[in-house]
Enzyme design. Structure first.
Site, short mmCIF file in Angstrom:
data_model
loop_
_atom_site.label_atom_id
_atom_site.label_comp_id
_atom_site.label_asym_id
_atom_site.label_seq_id
_atom_site.Cartn_x
_atom_site.Cartn_y
_atom_site.Cartn_z
N ASP A 59 -22.84 -43.95 32.44
CA ASP A 59 -23.57 -43.10 31.51
C ASP A 59 -23.00 -43.34 30.12
O ASP A 59 -21.90 -43.89 29.97
CB ASP A 59 -23.41 -41.64 31.95
CG ASP A 59 -24.10 -40.68 31.01
OD1 ASP A 59 -25.21 -41.00 30.57
OD2 ASP A 59 -23.53 -39.62 30.72
N GLU B 27 -27.30 -28.58 21.38
CA GLU B 27 -27.85 -27.31 20.91
C GLU B 27 -26.82 -26.55 20.09
O GLU B 27 -27.12 -25.97 19.06
CB GLU B 27 -28.32 -26.46 22.09
CG GLU B 27 -29.71 -26.80 22.59
CD GLU B 27 -30.38 -25.60 23.24
OE1 GLU B 27 -29.67 -24.80 23.85
OE2 GLU B 27 -31.62 -25.49 23.14
N LYS C 290 -38.83 -28.88 19.31
CA LYS C 290 -37.90 -29.98 19.04
C LYS C 290 -37.81 -30.84 20.30
O LYS C 290 -37.89 -30.33 21.42
CB LYS C 290 -36.52 -29.46 18.65
CG LYS C 290 -35.77 -28.73 19.75
CD LYS C 290 -34.42 -28.24 19.28
CE LYS C 290 -33.68 -27.54 20.42
NZ LYS C 290 -32.42 -26.92 19.99
N THR D 173 -28.63 -44.82 30.15
CA THR D 173 -28.58 -43.66 29.27
C THR D 173 -29.97 -43.11 29.00
O THR D 173 -30.97 -43.83 29.09
CB THR D 173 -27.91 -44.03 27.93
OG1 THR D 173 -27.93 -42.89 27.06
CG2 THR D 173 -28.63 -45.18 27.25
N GLY D 174 -30.03 -41.84 28.69
CA GLY D 174 -31.29 -41.21 28.32
C GLY D 174 -31.59 -41.31 26.84
O GLY D 174 -32.65 -40.88 26.39
#
Length: 1208
Positions: A407, A511, A575, A689-690
């Protein structure tokens, strides 16, 4: 209590009525009693023995014991088998009983906890195990939740309560749960006693993050979700009290549903042992058949002539039947050739002290695991987190890893997010500027922005562009709306410990960083209720009505809130990922979108994590209609999530673009160096990875996965199957063309078979990388294209997969496992990495900022990515080396010991007579040879840990499986058989004509047995001395101690004292003393030892001189360095005066400046290594790797091989 383990038919749905035990009991729901124990006093012995005899080893030994109890078959006493069998059964039973005792103790402790249950309108104290489905119970602050509850009401406004879920998912941050409005006012026990609502919901399952149900009460229905549930195992925090309705109890709770067994992982050595044990067993049967046939022939031809004084046993009436019995006799005698105890002991082990020393592999693996746990160099002082081996079965597999799947966020990076830059209405903010307003160069960072005007600002927050604060102060409406969105669109919880001291609890670091940025720029998120959010905007408190939260998930990749301002205006704030939001904007935003996209690409190019912000004004009438449809969808009994997703998608369209944020997530310390060294160890690293492509690629360059020296970086971004297939085909063609132009002689053919093409691709010259997007990867993983994708990816040095889902991560790992005979390792830190970690051969969890779910699912854990280098190159390589040396020696010593019986069979009429006495047979593997090999398996090293890190090429023999394979196995077997031949025939030849000092014949059976046994113990002890590469005091003590123990026991068993106590067992009084007092015997032992050992010494000497391995050369280099240090010390003793010449010229070698500037500074320039590289045998690993078809970067022309060996 009997209902704890009751089995029931599977449920399709669950119906629960509050305060109605009689109604609920007709469904026979489980009680809240849990039972994790397996036995009780009555069932322990039969059940435990039944479980133990399901093990192959125990059944095998029981079978041998039964054979030994038959007098016509056995020539060995029954205790030679029953003693080790009973020992193993007893130790295992004691361990199981102890474990189960603690399980009983834990069960009783949990089941007897007290809970307040509302019965007949009165709160009564009840034990947890007496709580039933449908009961209403009261929880107080800091109490554990007793069962899975529907939250009805709480002491907090609007039915809020706060829970900690560490026992469920490992996350320590508090989460909020809320009662539905219709029950939140039932705070009085009298009202709760009259509550008769009925819940219809999903059946018990293990999904911690999902719950679907409907409450029916007073002819109305209300949708229920996971936000209304309190799960067993949670702890109530910061809430004085709450009431809940029991929905699932005991074994039906989600906590217990998730307590199933983890899939057991086996190493490649374990799998090889499966095959070898079957081969050895077949060899045993063959030897038994040969000797049985010999017995039948001997009895028919010779034995029949001696029936007068050597009659057949009772019941034996023919030579054929005698041979049949002889077969089973020899199976008993020769059974030690089958390492069945070793084979079974290579199974699962937990880190517990109750462990049988007879299971040597378990002890060795346990020792290796503790070495990992105790390694101070893998201890993170900042987090006080040591490395942890959570399994003992995979240690040697750590020395064979070829593919690492990692990751990015929190694994390669720190996952400590910092608001770095932003784009608002097409204007970029965040570049560091000098006093003249120009973009500052690196190292010219001025003072940070002063937020002293804001008393609620976070003093730890820093920003370097004052123009953004000026825009806020000047009242720029776009900037104000930008920060208003950040202060409203989130799920952060705020806690105010004292006036003005805010503490934010965010579910993700992203966040937290965004809300903190809005806080410092004057838009302070102050508090929330289920229906309101209070924000201090530039000092003025404004409360917004919270109408809806459209939560984030991995499919939506966005979140929205719908709020009503004090003026009554309804607005949606959203968002999310740029790939999702940009296509949902109103067409009027096109020009602004182009500018913002440029900013996004710029931020991603700097390795920053980006989000796009947008808003949409909603008409009152449309919102009312949409809200009504949302309520109906939430109450739908079926396809609820799909209906909600369609409504979310409907309202999140035609939005207006506000801007974008860029968050910095810095690399962890040591990541580039670790990746560079692992790459030199021929380990291929894939990042899954995202994040968006630009961010991932930039991180790839930052951590040295991607370099400017690479031949080409292929980017696959196709949106259709045909586009992806064409891009992969072009990438393969370019690699083949480049390889052909470099003279490798490959010619690309479209019709090459899959295996042939893979072999050719992996042997190409040049270094390539592949970057593929998530939507392209979805096509590439389809059944008809997965092989093409794998061929292309495996030919590349580095692979980066962007925008991937957790499921795709696991699919990529499974693809490599399916088609490549290679060990895979997955490493991650978050819940989205769990599936990948469980799929790989080895899973590593990093204890970071995203909780410990990855750690809980992993096989090994630590706190920083850089420790992976030490885990593999030191602990993994040593574990593989030690296990291989242990297994080779184990097979050698057992064959040398057992095969003597086989040769003796040809000289004793195939009568199944043993050479050694039965006590020696019993103690050989338990006392005489167990501890030395155990010490070697635990402590041995070929090179010190510093050299293992300096020379990553030392890792490659494990990847190629060189140290223990079928070839090495047969070599060990051949050496053992060779030793047994000499061990038998040399003493046999000597004793044929030898006499004692007094002229008497020396050749009696017992003297021969003592001589052969003594020779065997000495030879195998010398052999393990030769095999030991790293001597410790423990090695010395065990080897010499085992020899001393042998002679002490030998003389004791032939002593007069034991004969007087046990005259029937120890008949040969003084035999050992008389035999070993003869010089002829010692000369025979010495001759046997020399003849057995000298070929081994000669072979190793020649191999070291003619074809040394890299480890041999590293040891030689170390000796040279020590010698040079000694010489330098001698030189320093010679006085020298006057000269103050600089030492710089003598401590550096020419060419290092250019080497460092080129970015290839992971090469070594040792004089000894250079001399090694010049040897003609330097490319032995490369040659083997060509045959295997592994890494093209190490398979080159012979002239290039020495240069490759300089890589470390």
């Amino acid at each position: 209590m009997e209902r704890c383990a009751a089995r029931r038919a599977p449920e399709e749905e669950r119906r629960v009525r509050a305060n109605a035990r009689e109604y609920n009991e007709k469904f026979q729901y489980a009680s809240n009693c849990i039972k994790t124990s397996k036995y009780n006093i009555v069932t322990f012995l039969p059940v435990n023995l039944f479980e133990q005899f399901q093990e192959v080893a125990n059944t095998y030994f029981l079978f041998l014991l039964i054979l030994q109890l038959i007098p016509q078959i056995s020539s060995l006493s029954w205790f030679t088998t029953i003693v080790p069998l009973v020992l193993v059964l007893t130790i295992t039973a004691v361990k199981d009983a102890t474990d189960d005792y603690f399980r009983h103790k834990s069960d009783n402790q949990v089941n007897n906890r007290q809970s307040q249950v509302l019965i007949g309108g009165i709160l009564q104290q009840e034990q947890w195990m007496n709580v039933r489905v449908g009961d209403i119970i009261k929880l107080e602050n800091n109490q554990f939740v007793a069962a899975d509850l529907l939250l009805l009401c709480s002491s907090e406004p609007h039915g809020l309560c706060y829970i900690e879920t560490a026992e469920l998912d490992g996350e320590t941050n508090m989460k909020v749960r809320q009662a539905i409005p219709v029950t939140s006012e039932l705070g009085d026990t009298s009202k709760l006693a009259r509550f008769d609502g009925e819940v219809i919901c999903e059946p018990p399952n293990n999904k911690l993050d999902k719950f679907g149900g409907t409450l029916y009460w007073k002819e109305n229905k209300y949708p229920l979700s996971n936000q209304n549930m309190l799960l067993r195992g949670c702890v109530l925090r910061n809430t004085e009290w709450c009431f809940g309705l029991v929905i699932f109890a005991g074994p039906d709770t989600k906590l217990m549903q998730n307590s199933g067994r983890t899939k057991f992982k086996r190493t490649s050595i374990d799998r090889l042992m499966n095959t070898l044990v079957l081969w050895i067993f077949g060899f045993l049967v063959c030897m038994g058949v040969i000797l049985a046939i010999g017995n039948a022939i001997w009895e028919h031809e010779v034995g029949v002539c001696f029936q007068i004084y050597l009659p057949w046993d009772e019941g034996v009436h023919s030579a054929f039947f005698s041979g049949f019995l002889s077969f089973w006799s020899y199976i008993i005698i020769l059974n030690t050739v089958v390492p069945i105890s070793l084979y079974v002991s290579m199974g699962s082990v937990t880190l517990s002290p109750e462990l049988s020393l007879s299971h040597s592999v378990e002890v060795i693996r346990l020792g290796h695991s503790y070495f990992i746990n105790w390694d101070k160099k893998m201890y993170c002082a900042k987090r006080r987190t040591p490395a942890e081996a959570r399994t003992t079965t995979l240690n040697e597999e750590l020395g064979q890893v070829e593919y690492i799947f990692s990751d990015k966020t929190g694994t390669l990076t720190q996952n400590i997010m910092v608001f770095s830059k932003c784009s608002v209405n097409g204007h970029g903010y965040g570049d560091v500027q000098d006093v003249l307003g120009h973009k500052a160069e690196l190292g010219e960072r001025p003072e940070p922005v002063d937020f002293s005007f804001n008393p609620l600002a976070d003093p730890r927050f820093q920003f370097w562009d004052p123009s953004l604060l000026e825009a806020v102060k000047l009242g720029d409406p776009h900037v104000h709306e930008f920060f208003r969105l950040l202060s409203l669109c989130h799920t952060v919880m705020s806690e105010e410990k004292s006036e003005g001291e805010l503490y934010y609890k965010a579910q993700s670091p992203d966040e937290g960083a965004l809300v903190t940025a809005a806080r410092n720029f004057g838009f302070v998120f102050r508090s929330r209720t289920p229906k309101t959010i209070t924000v201090h905007e530039l000092g003025q408190a404004i409360t917004y009505q919270l109408l809806a939260i459209l939560d984030f998930n991995n499919i939506r990749k966005r979140m929205s809130v719908i709020v009503r301002s004090p003026e009554g205006k309804i607005r949606l704030y959203c968002k999310g990922a740029d790939t999702i939001l940009l296509e949902r904007l109103h067409p009027i935003n096109q020009d602004l979108t182009n500018v913002t996209t440029d900013h996004l690409n710029e931020y991603a190019g700097e390795g920053l994590r980006t989000l796009v912000l947008a808003y949409k004004d909603l008409e009152e009438g449309y919102y009312e209609d949409w809200s009504e449809r949302l309520h109906r969808a939430g109450s739908a009994p079926e396809a609820r999530e799909d209906r909600l997703a369609r409504l979310y998608d409907e309202v999140e369209r035609d939005m207006m673009l506000l801007g974008a944020t860029a968050i910095e997530d810095k690399l962890q310390q040591g990541v580039p160096e670790t990746i560079a060294i692992l790459t030199l160890a021929n380990i291929k690293i894939w990042v899954l990875t995202g994040d968006k492509q630009e961010t991932a690629v930039n991180i790839g360059y930052s951590c040295k996965m991607l370099t400017d020296d690479m031949t080409e970086v292929f980017v696959v971004t196709g949106h259709t199957v045909l586009e992806v297939r064409e891009e992969l085909r072009k990438a393969r063609e370019k690699m083949m063309d480049a390889s052909r132009s470099m003279g490798n002689g490959f010619s690309y053919q479209e019709k090459l078979s899959s295996s042939k093409l893979t072999s050719v691709l992996e042997a190409i010259a040049g270094e390539y990388a592949l970057v593929i997007n998530g939507h392209s990867l979805a096509h590439a993983l389809e059944a008809d294209m997965e092989v093409e994708f794998l061929e292309t990816a495996c030919a590349c040095k580095a692979v980066i997969c962007c925008r991937v889902t957790p499921l795709q991560k696991a699919q990529v790992v499974e693809l490599v496992k399916k088609y490549k005979k290679a060990v895979t390792l997955a490493i991650g830190d978050g819940a989205n990495d769990v599936s990948m970690i469980k799929t790989a051969h080895i899973g590593v969890g990093i204890s970071g900022q995203e909780g410990i779910q990855a750690v809980l699912a992993s096989d090994y854990s630590f706190s920083q990515f850089k420790f992976l280098q030490r885990l593999l190159l030191v602990h993994g390589r040593w574990s593989y080396l030690r296990m291989c040396k242990f297994l080779c020696y184990f097979f050698y010593k057992n064959f040398a010991f057992t095969m003597v019986h086989f040769w003796f069979g040809f000289f004793c009429g195939f009568s199944a007579q043993t050479v050694y006495d039965q006590y020696f047979i019993t103690l050989y593997n338990i006392v005489y040879t167990s501890l030395p090999v155990l010490a070697m398996g635990v402590f041995d090293q070929d090179v010190p840990e510093q050299r293992s890190m300096e020379y990553p090429k030392l890792y490659e023999p494990g990847q190629l499986n060189l140290l223990f394979n079928k070839r090495e196995f047969f070599i060990c077997i051949a050496q053992g058989i060779y030793t047994s031949v000499l061990m038998f025939f040399i003493p046999y030849g000597v004793f044929a004509d030898a006499t004692r000092d007094d002229g008497a014949q020396l050749a009696d059976y017992q003297s021969f047995a003592v001589t052969v046994a003594t020779s065997l113990v000495i030879v195998v002890s010398v052999q393990i001395g030769l095999d030991t590469g790293f001597w410790t005091a423990i090695n010395h003590f065990f080897i010499w101690g085992s020899l001393a123990a042998y002679f002490a026991i030998l003389f004791a068993m032939h002593s007069d004292g034991l004969f007087q106590m046990f005259p029937n067992q120890f008949r040969f009084v003084g035999n050992a003393q008389n035999t070993l007092a003869q010089p002829t015997v010692w000369l025979t032992i010495a001759l046997t030892t020399v003849v057995c050992i000298m070929p081994v010494v000669a072979f190793r000497f020649l191999k070291l001189d003619l074809k040394p391995e890299l480890s041999d050369t590293v040891r030689y280099t170390q000796l040279v360095r020590k010698k040079q240090k000694t010489q330098h010390r001698c030189m320093r003793r010679v006085g020298r005066v006057g000269s103050r010449r600089s030492g710089y010229a003598f401590s550096h070698q020419e060419g290092f400046g250019e080497l460092i500037m080129s970015g290839k500074n992971m090469r070594l320039s040792s004089l000894a290594l250079s001399s090694f590289a010049a040897r003609p045998s330097a490319g032995w690993i490369e040659t083997l790797r060509k045959k295997k078809g592994s890494d093209g970067s190490t398979a080159g022309s012979p002239s290039a091989a020495p240069d490759k060996m300089l890589k470390v």
